[in-house]
Scaffold this active site. Structure first.
Site, PDB file in Angstrom:
ATOM      1  N   LYS A  33       0.837  -1.210   0.000  1.00 31.74           N
ATOM      2  CA  LYS A  33       0.000   0.000   0.000  1.00 31.74           C
ATOM      3  C   LYS A  33       0.867   1.254   0.000  1.00 31.74           C
ATOM      4  O   LYS A  33       2.050   1.199   0.371  1.00 31.74           O
ATOM      5  CB  LYS A  33      -0.929  -0.022   1.215  1.00 31.74           C
ATOM      6  CG  LYS A  33      -0.211   0.070   2.536  1.00 31.74           C
ATOM      7  CD  LYS A  33      -1.171  -0.175   3.705  1.00 31.74           C
ATOM      8  CE  LYS A  33      -0.432  -0.065   5.016  1.00 31.74           C
ATOM      9  NZ  LYS A  33      -1.213  -0.586   6.148  1.00 31.74           N
ATOM     10  N   TYR A 249      16.614  30.201   4.505  1.00 26.50           N
ATOM     11  CA  TYR A 249      15.498  30.943   5.109  1.00 26.50           C
ATOM     12  C   TYR A 249      15.721  31.172   6.600  1.00 26.50           C
ATOM     13  O   TYR A 249      16.172  30.277   7.309  1.00 26.50           O
ATOM     14  CB  TYR A 249      14.191  30.170   4.921  1.00 26.50           C
ATOM     15  CG  TYR A 249      13.646  30.251   3.520  1.00 26.50           C
ATOM     16  CD1 TYR A 249      13.202  31.451   2.986  1.00 26.50           C
ATOM     17  CD2 TYR A 249      13.590  29.105   2.731  1.00 26.50           C
ATOM     18  CE1 TYR A 249      12.711  31.517   1.694  1.00 26.50           C
ATOM     19  CE2 TYR A 249      13.091  29.161   1.433  1.00 26.50           C
ATOM     20  CZ  TYR A 249      12.656  30.374   0.917  1.00 26.50           C
ATOM     21  OH  TYR A 249      12.168  30.438  -0.355  1.00 26.50           O
TER      22      TYR A 249
HETATM   23  C1  LIG Z   1      -0.379  -1.625   6.820  1.00 30.57           C
HETATM   24  C2  LIG Z   1      -0.987  -2.882   7.269  1.00 30.57           C
HETATM   25  C3  LIG Z   1      -0.200  -4.016   7.533  1.00 30.57           C
HETATM   26  C4  LIG Z   1       1.309  -4.001   7.534  1.00 30.57           C
HETATM   27  O1  LIG Z   1       1.807  -3.552   8.759  1.00 30.57           O
HETATM   28  P1  LIG Z   1       3.385  -3.502   9.067  1.00 30.57           P
HETATM   29  O2  LIG Z   1       3.473  -3.045  10.460  1.00 30.57           O
HETATM   30  O3  LIG Z   1       3.963  -2.503   8.113  1.00 30.57           O
HETATM   31  O4  LIG Z   1       3.912  -4.866   8.819  1.00 30.57           O
HETATM   32  C5  LIG Z   1      -0.860  -5.202   7.846  1.00 30.57           C
HETATM   33  N1  LIG Z   1      -2.208  -5.256   7.907  1.00 30.57           N
HETATM   34  C6  LIG Z   1      -2.989  -4.180   7.677  1.00 30.57           C
HETATM   35  C7  LIG Z   1      -4.464  -4.312   7.787  1.00 30.57           C
HETATM   36  C8  LIG Z   1      -2.413  -2.953   7.364  1.00 30.57           C
HETATM   37  O5  LIG Z   1      -3.192  -1.883   7.154  1.00 30.57           O
END
Ligand SMILES: *Cc1c(COP(=O)(O)O)cnc(C)c1O
Length: 340
Positions: A33, A249
């Protein structure tokens, strides 16, 4: 131009450790994701598939469509409406009311709220959900939950695990009653997977560990993961500054003695942190970020043509009081990803 290097060797090293801990490559779903946590969706999908991973997890339908050809099964976590569908896809059901938005005959993983209290149906709504899905000819291919505190030495992990064990029992008996196939069960992210010594679920959803980090309390026995991403910037210009002159800045950095300073082409507009004069950060080669980070540039006491800004985000995360996830995930999609 600034660029991101992706180390195939380190990615494969991490996937090897993860697969061994999970039991096999089939028991790993790589979480891709948010542009693979900033690493590049397509780049990481191709590499994970080359390594032999068969399952992926994404947030949206658009992400799933981009990587469809590389995986047998793709779980889509949060998409509420569908204009197209593929049998490679498994849609997460986050609430009872969404049952009617799902495509007829699709595959669904029911998310169960075991304590996170964000998404998912309640354990007592399981039967209602399953019957509602069957009415629309939907295949229930998985049941899952998410831990709220797997990275901390707290009892939450055990409490949620026991709630989920009961969910499994309940689902199995509902499936027997209705003559349905038993779905797959999964509850572990990276932290939770590495808290199991004998992992026995159908698969784990592994995000951050794939990319070389794990945020668990140091009391746990942690795997030797390696960061996959490094950020590089190119020189725009150099100048000799005299003692007493200021950079950037707010003129917050005053040069203490005559020095060679160069500007490099990365800034907060690229999703890099807007570090300021109160945060003392040095690159892996020991160059200091002088003054505030601008939208498109930073200044360093270097004259190299190209510099590595970071190859391990843990120090930056600490400095910014955040987690490794945030630093890689916010890196702009426009920065070129190069696999080495
Ligand atoms: C993002 C996510 C993961 C992965 O989590 P990590 O801590 O990065 O391994 C797993 N399950 C769900 C539902 C998520 O949203």
């Amino acid at each position: 131009m600034a660029k991101i290097l992706i180390s195939k060797e380190n990615l494969f090293h991490n996937l090897e450790l993860i697969s061994n801990h999970a039991g096999s490559k089939e028991k790993v779903a790589v979480v891709l994701k948010d542009n693979a946590y900033g690493h590049g969706l397509l780049e990481i999908a191709k590499l994970a598939s080359e390594f032999g991973i068969k399952k992926a997890v994404v947030r949206t339908l658009d992400e799933a469509l981009i990587i469809k050809q590389f995986f047998d099964d793709i779980l889509i976590l949060s998409q509420r409406t569908f204009n197209t569908y593929s049998h490679t896809f498994h849609i997460a059901l986050n609430s009872l009311e969404d049952i009617n938005n799902l495509p007829m005959g699709c595959k669904v993983h029911i998310k169960v709220d075991t304590g996170m209290h964000r998404n998912g149906i309640l354990p007592k709504e399981l039967k209602e959900a399953i019957l509602g899905l069957l009415k629309r000819n939907i295949i229930i291919s998985g049941i899952f939950t998410h831990h709220r505190n797997a990275d901390c030495l707290a009892t939450d992990f055990f409490w949620q695990s026991s709630v989920f064990r009961q969910v499994k029992e309940d689902v199995k008996s509902i499936c027997e009653e209705l003559s349905l196939a038993i779905p797959s069960f999964h509850s572990c992210n990276s932290s939770a997977l590495f808290r199991h010594n004998n992992f026995n679920e159908d698969f784990a959803r592994v995000g951050i560990a794939t990319y070389g980090y794990i945020e668990n309390d140091s009391t746990f026995n942690l795997p030797n993961l390696k960061p996959v991403l490094s950020l590089w910037a190119k020189k725009i210009s150099s100048r000799e500054l005299k003692k007493g002159q200021c950079i950037g800045y707010g003129a917050t950095y005053k040069v203490k003695e005559d020095m060679q300073v160069s500007t490099y082409d990365v800034g907060y507009g690229d999703g890099f942190l807007r570090l300021n004069e109160n945060q003392d950060y040095s690159t892996p080669k020991g160059y200091k970020i002088l003054g505030r980070v601008s939208m498109d540039s930073i200044s360093l006491n270097s004259s190299d043509e190209e510099v590595c800004i970071f190859e391990d985000v843990r120090e930056l995360a600490k400095l910014q009081n955040t987690i490794s996830y945030e630093i890689t995930t916010t890196l702009s999609k426009d920065i070129k990803r190069v696999v080495i």
